[in-house]
Design a protein around this motif. Structure first.
Motif, PDB file in Angstrom:
ATOM      1  N   ASN A 185       0.794  -1.255  -0.015  1.00 13.09           N
ATOM      2  CA  ASN A 185      -0.156   0.205   0.071  1.00 13.09           C
ATOM      3  C   ASN A 185       0.868   1.084   0.093  1.00 13.09           C
ATOM      4  O   ASN A 185       1.067   1.811   0.991  1.00 13.09           O
ATOM      5  CB  ASN A 185      -0.937  -0.084   1.280  1.00 13.09           C
ATOM      6  N   ILE A 186       1.516   1.639  -1.268  1.00 14.86           N
ATOM      7  CA  ILE A 186       2.308   2.628  -1.269  1.00 14.86           C
ATOM      8  C   ILE A 186       2.057   3.950  -0.689  1.00 14.86           C
ATOM      9  O   ILE A 186       2.636   4.580   0.153  1.00 14.86           O
ATOM     10  CB  ILE A 186       2.887   2.877  -2.899  1.00 14.86           C
ATOM     11  N   PRO A 187       0.655   4.579  -1.021  1.00 12.16           N
ATOM     12  CA  PRO A 187       0.171   5.736  -0.484  1.00 12.16           C
ATOM     13  C   PRO A 187       0.159   5.788   1.173  1.00 12.16           C
ATOM     14  O   PRO A 187       0.657   6.743   1.701  1.00 12.16           O
ATOM     15  CB  PRO A 187      -1.127   5.839  -0.853  1.00 12.16           C
ATOM     16  N   ALA A 188       0.052   4.623   1.591  1.00 10.76           N
ATOM     17  CA  ALA A 188      -0.392   4.557   3.105  1.00 10.76           C
ATOM     18  C   ALA A 188       1.254   4.599   3.717  1.00 10.76           C
ATOM     19  O   ALA A 188       1.516   5.292   4.510  1.00 10.76           O
ATOM     20  CB  ALA A 188      -0.810   3.512   3.769  1.00 10.76           C
ATOM     21  N   ILE A 189       2.017   3.863   3.049  1.00  9.11           N
ATOM     22  CA  ILE A 189       3.517   3.818   3.314  1.00  9.11           C
ATOM     23  C   ILE A 189       4.172   5.157   3.332  1.00  9.11           C
ATOM     24  O   ILE A 189       4.790   5.699   4.439  1.00  9.11           O
ATOM     25  CB  ILE A 189       4.311   2.932   2.423  1.00  9.11           C
ATOM     26  N   VAL A 190       3.870   5.801   2.244  1.00  6.19           N
ATOM     27  CA  VAL A 190       4.400   7.309   2.043  1.00  6.19           C
ATOM     28  C   VAL A 190       3.723   8.236   3.182  1.00  6.19           C
ATOM     29  O   VAL A 190       4.536   8.986   3.857  1.00  6.19           O
ATOM     30  CB  VAL A 190       4.098   7.740   0.765  1.00  6.19           C
ATOM     31  N   ALA A 191       2.453   8.051   3.430  1.00  8.77           N
ATOM     32  CA  ALA A 191       1.901   8.909   4.276  1.00  8.77           C
ATOM     33  C   ALA A 191       2.540   8.453   5.947  1.00  8.77           C
ATOM     34  O   ALA A 191       2.755   9.357   6.605  1.00  8.77           O
ATOM     35  CB  ALA A 191       0.503   8.686   4.540  1.00  8.77           C
ATOM     36  N   ALA A 192       2.864   7.324   6.156  1.00  8.50           N
ATOM     37  CA  ALA A 192       3.223   6.762   7.491  1.00  8.50           C
ATOM     38  C   ALA A 192       4.891   7.616   7.677  1.00  8.50           C
ATOM     39  O   ALA A 192       5.071   8.164   8.739  1.00  8.50           O
ATOM     40  CB  ALA A 192       3.502   5.386   7.502  1.00  8.50           C
ATOM     41  N   ALA A 193       5.501   7.511   6.583  1.00  7.59           N
ATOM     42  CA  ALA A 193       6.979   8.086   6.663  1.00  7.59           C
ATOM     43  C   ALA A 193       6.775   9.416   6.594  1.00  7.59           C
ATOM     44  O   ALA A 193       7.498  10.109   7.524  1.00  7.59           O
ATOM     45  CB  ALA A 193       7.778   7.468   5.364  1.00  7.59           C
ATOM     46  N   ALA A 194       5.744  10.099   6.024  1.00  2.09           N
ATOM     47  CA  ALA A 194       5.673  11.533   6.167  1.00  2.09           C
ATOM     48  C   ALA A 194       5.456  12.098   7.515  1.00  2.09           C
ATOM     49  O   ALA A 194       5.771  13.033   7.961  1.00  2.09           O
ATOM     50  CB  ALA A 194       4.738  12.249   4.882  1.00  2.09           C
ATOM     51  N   SER A 195       4.533  11.347   8.111  1.00  2.00           N
ATOM     52  CA  SER A 195       3.804  11.713   9.214  1.00  2.00           C
ATOM     53  C   SER A 195       4.704  11.597  10.299  1.00  2.00           C
ATOM     54  O   SER A 195       5.045  12.589  11.358  1.00  2.00           O
ATOM     55  CB  SER A 195       2.437  10.877   9.503  1.00  2.00           C
ATOM     56  N   LEU A 196       5.591  10.455  10.285  1.00  5.09           N
ATOM     57  CA  LEU A 196       6.661  10.229  11.117  1.00  5.09           C
ATOM     58  C   LEU A 196       7.776  11.366  11.334  1.00  5.09           C
ATOM     59  O   LEU A 196       8.452  11.880  12.282  1.00  5.09           O
ATOM     60  CB  LEU A 196       7.382   8.925  11.043  1.00  5.09           C
ATOM     61  N   ARG A 197       8.135  11.847   9.973  1.00  3.23           N
ATOM     62  CA  ARG A 197       9.102  12.840   9.901  1.00  3.23           C
ATOM     63  C   ARG A 197       8.468  14.111  10.440  1.00  3.23           C
ATOM     64  O   ARG A 197       9.381  15.097  11.278  1.00  3.23           O
ATOM     65  CB  ARG A 197       9.418  13.071   8.252  1.00  3.23           C
ATOM     66  N   ALA A 198       7.415  14.366  10.182  1.00  2.00           N
ATOM     67  CA  ALA A 198       6.587  15.572  10.744  1.00  2.00           C
ATOM     68  C   ALA A 198       6.619  15.574  12.334  1.00  2.00           C
ATOM     69  O   ALA A 198       6.998  16.631  13.094  1.00  2.00           O
ATOM     70  CB  ALA A 198       5.165  15.664  10.225  1.00  2.00           C
TER      71      ALA A 198
END
Length: 319
Positions: free
Chosen positions: A93-106
């Protein structure tokens, strides 16, 4: 070897650096469950595998993280194909994985300042609750702990009712109590710690929690606990003075947490100092909560004796 970076129920941080060094010396891989820590504070180095869950730091639900350090041998335990170097099957689930990484960075960008702020709010709750609510035990290490989590147990309180009343007041909390609908046995964590399980409340402050929210929680909690205790008939006055009976037996068979402890508290003043009260109970939580009550009330827990049904818990009055 497997270890949580910090316990999910009481917030106590584990000594990961020391454990990692022991594992390294023994040549044993170390899997660290860092679900509660990621996004809030740094996780000490030395792990071989690191697990997390995105919803814990505000990311999308259903996305897990497993970091495998280079040089660590890893083999998938389930179905696999050519994707992810044979570690996982199917399409990610690429969109969810990207969202997880972006939210962790934030959240990590603001984690240091937010952790300091939340730690101060939790310190306030830890200090205020025992002052505002009688017969409360705050559990977990007061210093080596997560910045956003606090757990306490209220004597003479039904856990499910307490959570329901707090929910009605606008506060969503959880519990490791034995007296909730999902389980009639105490949390294995509270049991291992030997602390009071009844009326257990776990408060987790999300990022952005306002000081006004904590103010209102501390305003509402004493009233809610008092109302629940009143419904259960909990003792509200000091035990009565010495009475002639040297020992009493309380039949609490078939009654669930926290009734056996309430019945004990009602009659302890009816025996003289040195006298005993035997509580008959088939509630699994009594094995934990009666000794915990004795420790809080400075009475002696003599021990558990066999009975026709359940167990007989013997308490000696010391004061």
């Amino acid at each position: 070897a497997c270890l949580q970076s910090a316990n999910h129920e009481v917030g106590t941080g584990q000594q990961l650096a020391a454990v990692a060094e022991l594992c390294r010396a023994a040549g044993v891989p170390l899997l660290v469950d860092a679900a509660q820590s990621l996004g809030r504070e740094p996780v000490p180095d030395g792990w071989s595998l690191l697990a997390g869950s995105a919803h814990k730091w505000g990311g999308p639900s259903g996305v897990g993280l497993l970091a495998v350090r280079k040089g660590v041998r890893f083999a998938a335990q389930g179905p696999a194909d050519e994707r992810e170097a044979g570690r996982a099957a199917g399409f990610e689930n690429i969109p969810a994985i990207v969202a997880a990484a972006a939210s962790l960075r934030a959240v990590r960008a603001e984690a240091a300042a937010e952790s300091v702020r939340l730690r101060a709010l939790v310190d306030r709750i830890r200090a205020a609750v025992p002052e505002l609510v009688p017969d409360v035990e705050v559990v977990g290490d007061p210093v080596r702990r997560l910045p956003h989590l606090v757990t306490f147990s209220c004597l003479y309180v039904d856990g499910e009712t307490l959570l329901h009343e707090l929910d009605r007041a606008g506060f969503s909390v959880s519990s490791g109590s034995s007296c909730t609908s999902s389980t009639l046995t105490p949390s294995h964590v509270l049991r291992a710690m030997g602390v009071l399980s009844e009326g257990n409340v776990r408060v987790s402050l999300p990022n952005g929690t306002a000081e006004a929210d904590v103010d209102r929680f501390l305003e509402v909690l004493p009233r809610v606990v008092a109302e629940v205790r009143q419904r259960l008939g909990a003792p509200v006055s000091p035990p009565r003075e010495t009475a002639p009976a040297a020992s009493l037996v309380v039949d609490a068979l078939g009654k669930r947490c926290p009734i056996p402890v309430i019945e004990l508290a009602k009659v302890i003043g009816e025996v003289p100092v040195g006298g005993t009260v035997t509580v008959l109970s088939d509630d699994e939580a009594a094995r934990l909560d009666i000794p915990a009550w004795c420790a809080m009330r400075e009475q002696e827990y003599v021990g558990e004796e066999p009975a026709d049904r359940g167990a007989a818990h013997v308490v000696r009055r010391l004061s």
